[in-house]
Motif scaffolding. Sequence first.
Motif, PDB file in Angstrom:
ATOM      1  N   ALA A  84       9.766   1.602  -8.122  1.00 19.50           N
ATOM      2  CA  ALA A  84       9.323   2.076  -6.814  1.00 19.50           C
ATOM      3  C   ALA A  84      10.318   3.066  -6.219  1.00 19.50           C
ATOM      4  O   ALA A  84       9.959   4.092  -5.631  1.00 19.50           O
ATOM      5  CB  ALA A  84       9.123   0.885  -5.883  1.00 19.50           C
ATOM      6  N   GLY A  85      11.621   2.758  -6.383  1.00 19.72           N
ATOM      7  CA  GLY A  85      12.637   3.669  -5.858  1.00 19.72           C
ATOM      8  C   GLY A  85      12.591   5.024  -6.531  1.00 19.72           C
ATOM      9  O   GLY A  85      12.778   6.062  -5.892  1.00 19.72           O
ATOM     10  N   LYS A  86      12.355   5.005  -7.859  1.00 18.23           N
ATOM     11  CA  LYS A  86      12.272   6.261  -8.584  1.00 18.23           C
ATOM     12  C   LYS A  86      11.083   7.088  -8.112  1.00 18.23           C
ATOM     13  O   LYS A  86      11.176   8.307  -7.938  1.00 18.23           O
ATOM     14  CB  LYS A  86      12.168   5.963 -10.064  1.00 18.23           C
ATOM     15  N   ARG A  87       9.960   6.420  -7.854  1.00 15.88           N
ATOM     16  CA  ARG A  87       8.740   7.115  -7.455  1.00 15.88           C
ATOM     17  C   ARG A  87       8.888   7.705  -6.034  1.00 15.88           C
ATOM     18  O   ARG A  87       8.600   8.873  -5.800  1.00 15.88           O
ATOM     19  CB  ARG A  87       7.576   6.138  -7.507  1.00 15.88           C
ATOM     20  N   VAL A  88       9.378   6.901  -5.093  1.00 15.12           N
ATOM     21  CA  VAL A  88       9.530   7.369  -3.705  1.00 15.12           C
ATOM     22  C   VAL A  88      10.652   8.388  -3.596  1.00 15.12           C
ATOM     23  O   VAL A  88      10.553   9.407  -2.890  1.00 15.12           O
ATOM     24  CB  VAL A  88       9.781   6.184  -2.765  1.00 15.12           C
ATOM     25  N   GLY A  89      11.768   8.122  -4.314  1.00 11.46           N
ATOM     26  CA  GLY A  89      12.890   9.056  -4.258  1.00 11.46           C
ATOM     27  C   GLY A  89      12.519  10.430  -4.781  1.00 11.46           C
ATOM     28  O   GLY A  89      12.939  11.463  -4.241  1.00 11.46           O
ATOM     29  N   GLY A 105      11.691  13.165   8.467  1.00  9.60           N
ATOM     30  CA  GLY A 105      12.487  12.483   9.465  1.00  9.60           C
ATOM     31  C   GLY A 105      12.529  10.983   9.251  1.00  9.60           C
ATOM     32  O   GLY A 105      11.956  10.444   8.292  1.00  9.60           O
ATOM     33  N   ASP A 106      13.186  10.295  10.152  1.00 10.01           N
ATOM     34  CA  ASP A 106      13.353   8.840  10.027  1.00 10.01           C
ATOM     35  C   ASP A 106      12.024   8.092  10.131  1.00 10.01           C
ATOM     36  O   ASP A 106      11.880   6.988   9.596  1.00 10.01           O
ATOM     37  CB  ASP A 106      14.320   8.333  11.106  1.00 10.01           C
ATOM     38  N   ARG A 107      11.053   8.649  10.803  1.00 10.68           N
ATOM     39  CA  ARG A 107       9.772   7.995  10.972  1.00 10.68           C
ATOM     40  C   ARG A 107       8.699   8.617  10.083  1.00 10.68           C
ATOM     41  O   ARG A 107       7.498   8.349  10.253  1.00 10.68           O
ATOM     42  CB  ARG A 107       9.319   8.086  12.440  1.00 10.68           C
ATOM     43  N   ALA A 108       9.108   9.434   9.114  1.00  7.71           N
ATOM     44  CA  ALA A 108       8.150  10.054   8.198  1.00  7.71           C
ATOM     45  C   ALA A 108       7.534   8.988   7.278  1.00  7.71           C
ATOM     46  O   ALA A 108       8.171   7.966   6.981  1.00  7.71           O
ATOM     47  CB  ALA A 108       8.846  11.137   7.378  1.00  7.71           C
ATOM     48  N   PRO A 109       6.299   9.191   6.801  1.00  4.15           N
ATOM     49  CA  PRO A 109       5.653   8.208   5.898  1.00  4.15           C
ATOM     50  C   PRO A 109       6.501   7.850   4.695  1.00  4.15           C
ATOM     51  O   PRO A 109       6.615   6.668   4.323  1.00  4.15           O
ATOM     52  CB  PRO A 109       4.359   8.907   5.508  1.00  4.15           C
ATOM     53  N   LEU A 110       7.109   8.813   4.021  1.00  2.00           N
ATOM     54  CA  LEU A 110       7.929   8.533   2.845  1.00  2.00           C
ATOM     55  C   LEU A 110       9.180   7.754   3.220  1.00  2.00           C
ATOM     56  O   LEU A 110       9.660   6.911   2.444  1.00  2.00           O
ATOM     57  CB  LEU A 110       8.291   9.836   2.128  1.00  2.00           C
ATOM     58  N   ALA A 117       8.048   4.202   3.724  1.00  5.20           N
ATOM     59  CA  ALA A 117       7.765   3.579   2.419  1.00  5.20           C
ATOM     60  C   ALA A 117       9.057   3.213   1.718  1.00  5.20           C
ATOM     61  O   ALA A 117       9.163   2.169   1.042  1.00  5.20           O
ATOM     62  CB  ALA A 117       6.946   4.539   1.564  1.00  5.20           C
ATOM     63  N   ASN A 118      10.079   4.022   1.861  1.00  8.59           N
ATOM     64  CA  ASN A 118      11.363   3.750   1.221  1.00  8.59           C
ATOM     65  C   ASN A 118      11.982   2.455   1.751  1.00  8.59           C
ATOM     66  O   ASN A 118      12.674   1.734   1.023  1.00  8.59           O
ATOM     67  CB  ASN A 118      12.302   4.935   1.445  1.00  8.59           C
ATOM     68  N   ARG A 119      11.697   2.130   2.998  1.00  7.59           N
ATOM     69  CA  ARG A 119      12.236   0.908   3.575  1.00  7.59           C
ATOM     70  C   ARG A 119      11.561  -0.342   2.965  1.00  7.59           C
ATOM     71  O   ARG A 119      12.152  -1.419   2.945  1.00  7.59           O
ATOM     72  CB  ARG A 119      12.031   0.916   5.093  1.00  7.59           C
ATOM     73  N   GLU A 120      10.352  -0.185   2.513  1.00  6.59           N
ATOM     74  CA  GLU A 120       9.635  -1.319   1.923  1.00  6.59           C
ATOM     75  C   GLU A 120      10.209  -1.736   0.576  1.00  6.59           C
ATOM     76  O   GLU A 120       9.991  -2.857   0.104  1.00  6.59           O
ATOM     77  CB  GLU A 120       8.161  -0.959   1.750  1.00  6.59           C
ATOM     78  N   THR A 168       0.821  -1.223   0.000  1.00  4.24           N
ATOM     79  CA  THR A 168       0.000   0.000   0.000  1.00  4.24           C
ATOM     80  C   THR A 168       0.847   1.262   0.000  1.00  4.24           C
ATOM     81  O   THR A 168       0.575   2.215  -0.741  1.00  4.24           O
ATOM     82  CB  THR A 168      -0.910   0.001   1.228  1.00  4.24           C
ATOM     83  N   SER A 169       1.901   1.286   0.817  1.00  4.86           N
ATOM     84  CA  SER A 169       2.704   2.500   0.929  1.00  4.86           C
ATOM     85  C   SER A 169       3.472   2.814  -0.336  1.00  4.86           C
ATOM     86  O   SER A 169       3.956   3.934  -0.498  1.00  4.86           O
ATOM     87  CB  SER A 169       3.685   2.374   2.107  1.00  4.86           C
ATOM     88  N   LEU A 170       3.601   1.841  -1.218  1.00  4.14           N
ATOM     89  CA  LEU A 170       4.337   2.085  -2.467  1.00  4.14           C
ATOM     90  C   LEU A 170       3.410   2.303  -3.653  1.00  4.14           C
ATOM     91  O   LEU A 170       3.881   2.496  -4.774  1.00  4.14           O
ATOM     92  CB  LEU A 170       5.258   0.903  -2.746  1.00  4.14           C
ATOM     93  N   HIS A 171       2.140   2.288  -3.421  1.00  3.47           N
ATOM     94  CA  HIS A 171       1.188   2.539  -4.503  1.00  3.47           C
ATOM     95  C   HIS A 171       1.378   3.973  -4.987  1.00  3.47           C
ATOM     96  O   HIS A 171       1.569   4.904  -4.186  1.00  3.47           O
ATOM     97  CB  HIS A 171      -0.236   2.327  -3.987  1.00  3.47           C
ATOM     98  N   PRO A 172       1.334   4.212  -6.317  1.00  2.00           N
ATOM     99  CA  PRO A 172       1.542   5.573  -6.846  1.00  2.00           C
ATOM    100  C   PRO A 172       0.622   6.600  -6.234  1.00  2.00           C
ATOM    101  O   PRO A 172       1.041   7.734  -5.927  1.00  2.00           O
ATOM    102  CB  PRO A 172       1.296   5.390  -8.339  1.00  2.00           C
ATOM    103  N   ASP A 173      -0.646   6.243  -6.041  1.00  2.21           N
ATOM    104  CA  ASP A 173      -1.569   7.214  -5.458  1.00  2.21           C
ATOM    105  C   ASP A 173      -1.211   7.536  -4.004  1.00  2.21           C
ATOM    106  O   ASP A 173      -1.329   8.681  -3.553  1.00  2.21           O
ATOM    107  CB  ASP A 173      -3.000   6.661  -5.520  1.00  2.21           C
ATOM    108  N   GLU A 174      -0.737   6.494  -3.266  1.00  7.86           N
ATOM    109  CA  GLU A 174      -0.369   6.705  -1.866  1.00  7.86           C
ATOM    110  C   GLU A 174       0.890   7.551  -1.753  1.00  7.86           C
ATOM    111  O   GLU A 174       0.998   8.440  -0.900  1.00  7.86           O
ATOM    112  CB  GLU A 174      -0.163   5.360  -1.183  1.00  7.86           C
ATOM    113  N   VAL A 175       1.869   7.272  -2.630  1.00  4.44           N
ATOM    114  CA  VAL A 175       3.098   8.083  -2.621  1.00  4.44           C
ATOM    115  C   VAL A 175       2.763   9.535  -2.955  1.00  4.44           C
ATOM    116  O   VAL A 175       3.279  10.482  -2.340  1.00  4.44           O
ATOM    117  CB  VAL A 175       4.127   7.506  -3.609  1.00  4.44           C
TER     118      VAL A 175
END
Length: 372
Positions: A73-78, A50-55, A58-61, A14-21
């Motif tokens: 996914a990395g390109k989208r979150v980054g 910060g380290d606990r921010a939603p993005l 998501a990057n950890r996923e 879910t956290s990596l879905h384009p709409d969620e990002v």
Amino acid sequence: MSAPNNSYDPVEVTSLHPDEVARMREEALAAIAGASSLEELKEVRLAHAGDRAPLALANREIGALPPAAKADAGKRVGGARRDVSEALKRRQAELEEERDARVLVEEAVDVTLPWDRVSRGARHPLTTIAERMTDIFVGMGFEVAEGPEVEAEWYNFDALNFQPDHPARTMQDTFFVEGAGGRPSGLVLRTHTSPVQVRALLTRELPVYVVAPGTTFRTDELDATHTPVFHQLEGLVVDEGVTLAHLRGAIDAFVSRMFGEGLTTRFRPSYFPFTEPSGEVDMQCFVCRGASVGNPDAPCRTCSSEGWIEIGGCGVVNPRVLTAAGVDTERYSGWAFGLGVERTLMFAHGVRDMHDMVEGDVRFTSAFGMEI
């Protein structure tokens, strides 16, 4: 041992879905834009970068994705995290600029004002002019003599030939010091500095050449020309062969030094218990020099167009005063004079009102500066 899951679909995270990002990105950008202070922006940075921010979470996923899905996914979150970081930098710069502009207004310093905000202060003009008057006579060879302001009646009156019924002894002129139980103490606040002359004759070897500057007291009402506390400078000479000519010379020298060269003086008959003969001393007006007399077109405020200004009293020391001080009147004679310090200040500097001298207004004294 199982093989990698190459068919894993990142859309299912879910956290990596384009709409969620996109939603997390827009939420972060809105929070950044809404920060109205550097303190609020600091809280927004912790919440969205910060380290606990939603993005960040998501990057950890992304690490759990198959290799084929990681790049997208990395390109989208980054990209979202980069946009948030850049927005934070821009808003930081904007808020710092606003803060600096506000500080310049709220904490402005007018550098055109003098750097020394504490005024230097000034000596009271009565002090400086009394010292100038004294210095003139010291330059002629006189010595400075002093005496107490709370004086014995004998020094203030009896030794100076004031008779017991003299008007100056009454409460109309003199401040008397009350003794224990309301009884007379024999002490007064000195009404002139002449007692210092008696003390000088009693304590010094003859001949005596002294000036006595000091504070005196009389029961006058404070007005434009009178004050109950005022200052005098008296002079005394007791020697062999002294005459009124010597007195006239000393007064002329004082007038020339204090008010200017070329001014003449005159003596008018008067009466003082401690001198005989006695006189009032006038000097030629140092402003108009007599030109205003009988000339309505050129009035003089200093001398009221009379051409002369009264500056003090003088005379030959009464032999009774010398006798009271134990001086041999067959061998010695003397003369004395008295000058008003306030009166001299008024003439020399155009002061019109005694109130200015005693009320302590720094605007009056500061005009005279710190003359030493």
